[in-house]
Design a protein around this motif. Structure first.
Motif, PDB file in Angstrom:
ATOM      1  N   TRP A   6      19.081  57.680 -14.286  1.00 64.72           N
ATOM      2  CA  TRP A   6      17.656  57.594 -13.994  1.00 64.72           C
ATOM      3  C   TRP A   6      16.831  58.531 -14.868  1.00 64.72           C
ATOM      4  O   TRP A   6      15.808  58.116 -15.403  1.00 64.72           O
ATOM      5  N   GLY A  56      16.341  57.232 -18.336  1.00 63.62           N
ATOM      6  CA  GLY A  56      15.645  55.956 -18.500  1.00 63.62           C
ATOM      7  C   GLY A  56      16.540  54.744 -18.314  1.00 63.62           C
ATOM      8  O   GLY A  56      16.199  53.643 -18.728  1.00 63.62           O
ATOM      9  N   GLU A  60      19.484  52.507 -15.644  1.00 63.54           N
ATOM     10  CA  GLU A  60      19.601  51.975 -14.286  1.00 63.54           C
ATOM     11  C   GLU A  60      21.079  51.917 -13.907  1.00 63.54           C
ATOM     12  O   GLU A  60      21.942  51.747 -14.769  1.00 63.54           O
ATOM     13  N   TYR A 103      22.279  52.986 -19.936  1.00 66.43           N
ATOM     14  CA  TYR A 103      21.352  54.074 -20.254  1.00 66.43           C
ATOM     15  C   TYR A 103      21.101  54.104 -21.751  1.00 66.43           C
ATOM     16  O   TYR A 103      21.914  53.611 -22.539  1.00 66.43           O
ATOM     17  N   LYS A 154      16.646  51.746 -30.984  1.00 61.11           N
ATOM     18  CA  LYS A 154      16.220  51.574 -29.585  1.00 61.11           C
ATOM     19  C   LYS A 154      17.373  50.976 -28.778  1.00 61.11           C
ATOM     20  O   LYS A 154      17.267  49.897 -28.204  1.00 61.11           O
ATOM     21  N   ALA A 164      16.840  43.011 -18.042  1.00 60.71           N
ATOM     22  CA  ALA A 164      16.231  44.296 -17.682  1.00 60.71           C
ATOM     23  C   ALA A 164      16.069  45.180 -18.917  1.00 60.71           C
ATOM     24  O   ALA A 164      15.035  45.834 -19.099  1.00 60.71           O
ATOM     25  N   ILE A 165      17.076  45.190 -19.768  1.00 58.86           N
ATOM     26  CA  ILE A 165      17.054  46.005 -20.984  1.00 58.86           C
ATOM     27  C   ILE A 165      15.961  45.512 -21.936  1.00 58.86           C
ATOM     28  O   ILE A 165      15.178  46.303 -22.466  1.00 58.86           O
ATOM     29  N   ASN A 224      13.299  43.764 -21.170  1.00 57.61           N
ATOM     30  CA  ASN A 224      11.991  43.991 -20.549  1.00 57.61           C
ATOM     31  C   ASN A 224      11.516  45.427 -20.697  1.00 57.61           C
ATOM     32  O   ASN A 224      10.319  45.692 -20.608  1.00 57.61           O
ATOM     33  N   ARG A 225      12.429  46.345 -20.925  1.00 59.70           N
ATOM     34  CA  ARG A 225      12.064  47.752 -21.100  1.00 59.70           C
ATOM     35  C   ARG A 225      11.915  48.121 -22.576  1.00 59.70           C
ATOM     36  O   ARG A 225      11.758  49.274 -22.913  1.00 59.70           O
ATOM     37  N   GLY A 226      11.972  47.114 -23.456  1.00 60.30           N
ATOM     38  CA  GLY A 226      11.665  47.344 -24.861  1.00 60.30           C
ATOM     39  C   GLY A 226      12.805  47.808 -25.731  1.00 60.30           C
ATOM     40  O   GLY A 226      12.584  48.209 -26.885  1.00 60.30           O
TER      41      GLY A 226
END
Length: 160
Positions: free
Chosen positions: A54, A57, A59, A76, A83, A112-113, A115-117
């Motif tokens: 967490w 950054g 999950e 993580y 990136k 999810a990955i 969507n977080r850029g």
């Protein structure tokens, strides 16, 4: 996946009360494949999800079936690549394998990955985990030689 299948499993964020059960799943799967359980090494992060996931950054998810944790999946950010994140601790108990759950989890992690850029996903694994290796290769992960974890002998990358 059809709705009936999804109704059998609940994928949710890890909670502090999950620590022992999530660790037990991972330990059981490692031992099943003859791999070492390393609570003071490669598996140490399970005892401090806040710090390793967490706060970095990432999950950490648990997968439940009828109120029992039957799997884990996590990622993580890592300081290599472009990136990049590393998918970690993707384990399922034997009784829930072979139903498409691994593929579903991998796809959900990728969403999810993305969507977080993040732009790249790295994975380390070991040859004996044949089902996992087959899954990663079938989903477009490319082999690389960048293995850092002592118990692993394979690494993969996928660009999003």
């Amino acid at each position: 996946m059809d709705q009936a299948w999804r109704d059998k499993f609940w994928v949710r964020d890890w909670q502090p009360g999950d620590r022992a059960d999530a660790a037990k799943v991972i330990e059981q799967v490692l031992k099943e494949y003859g791999l070492p359980w390393e609570p003071e090494g490669a598996d140490e992060e399970l005892f401090n999800i806040d710090k390793y996931y967490w706060q970095q950054g990432g999950e950490f998810w648990v997968i439940e079936q009828a109120g029992t944790i039957v799997g884990t999946a996590a990622y993580y950010p890592i300081p290599k690549g472009n990136k990049a994140v590393e998918i970690r601790k993707m384990y399922l108990l034997p009784e829930v394998r072979g139903q498409g759950l691994g593929k579903y989890l991998l796809e959900e992690l990728e969403k999810a990955i993305a969507n977080r850029g993040f732009a790249e996903i790295w994975i380390e694994t070991v040859t004996v985990l044949k089902e996992a290796v087959q899954l990663y290769e079938s989903q477009g992960y490319q082999p690389i030689t960048d293995v850092e974890t002592a118990r692993c002998d394979l690494a993969y990358i996928k660009k999003l």
